[in-house]
Design a protein around this motif. Sequence first.
Motif, short mmCIF file in Angstrom:
data_model
loop_
_atom_site.label_atom_id
_atom_site.label_comp_id
_atom_site.label_asym_id
_atom_site.label_seq_id
_atom_site.Cartn_x
_atom_site.Cartn_y
_atom_site.Cartn_z
N SER A 63 3.67 1.09 -8.00
CA SER A 63 4.38 1.09 -6.72
C SER A 63 4.42 -0.33 -6.19
N ASP A 65 2.96 -1.20 -3.46
CA ASP A 65 1.59 -1.47 -3.02
C ASP A 65 0.73 -1.98 -4.18
N HIS A 66 0.89 -1.37 -5.35
CA HIS A 66 0.12 -1.80 -6.52
C HIS A 66 0.47 -3.24 -6.89
N ALA A 69 -0.99 -5.55 -4.24
CA ALA A 69 -2.44 -5.66 -4.38
C ALA A 69 -2.79 -6.60 -5.53
N VAL A 124 -2.33 -4.45 2.31
CA VAL A 124 -2.63 -3.67 1.11
C VAL A 124 -3.97 -2.95 1.22
N SER A 127 -3.52 0.72 1.77
CA SER A 127 -2.76 1.49 0.80
C SER A 127 -3.55 2.69 0.27
N THR A 128 -2.82 3.78 0.03
CA THR A 128 -3.44 4.97 -0.58
C THR A 128 -3.10 5.08 -2.06
N ASP A 129 -2.36 4.12 -2.60
CA ASP A 129 -2.05 4.14 -4.03
C ASP A 129 -3.35 3.93 -4.82
N ALA A 132 -3.56 0.55 -6.58
CA ALA A 132 -3.79 -0.53 -5.63
C ALA A 132 -5.26 -0.54 -5.22
N SER A 133 -5.82 0.64 -4.97
CA SER A 133 -7.24 0.73 -4.58
C SER A 133 -8.14 0.21 -5.69
#
Length: 205
Positions: A63, A65-66, A69, A124, A127-129, A132-133
């Motif tokens: 995504s 977000d990923h 990040a 970031v 983020s809930t991805d 990414a986390s």
Amino acid sequence: MTKVDLSPRPVEAMSPRQLERRKSLIDAALTLVNETGVERLQMKQVCERSGVALGTAYRYFSSKDHLLAAAIADWHRLLLDDLVAEQRGARRGVAETDRVVRFVRNGMRAYQRQPQLARLRVAVAASTDPFASETLQSLARADGAALDAVSPSLPPAAGELVRHIVGHSWQGELTSWVTGRTTLDDARRRLEGVVRLVLAPYEAA
């Protein structure tokens, strides 16, 4: 029906050509964040700037977000390398706690010079991805390793707590500054105060 795995390819499994494409996407994302900000950035823009097809980009990043990040993680790791090198060069005649204070002070100054990247790091973090986390967890480990490199020798349990406290304080003060809840000077002063407070018992020892 067999479920198709749409997870992005792990970095360690990428070929040199794939790593090159991945870096092109990250470089384009960082450039665009500095030009337009985080909020308006679109994957399509990143792909157009990098020359990587949109469909191909999702083989590397799950995504936006990923991707973002990974971009801030790469930039921050380079910053950590520079910060550690600076403090290693300043060991003679400098108290151990003062080295760590300089480390976080210079880190905050780097984000002051790159305010859009400070906003990116704060964005970031929410983020809930899951990818990414995972990337941000690796960034936290890099922060911890850098702090270990410039900190006084600490017992293992104490070292883990010190890394946790300083890392979260740094993120918290960046967030307070970026969101306009504090000035950069106040954020930096509090962060340096936290460093001195948590390291004071070990400096004395």
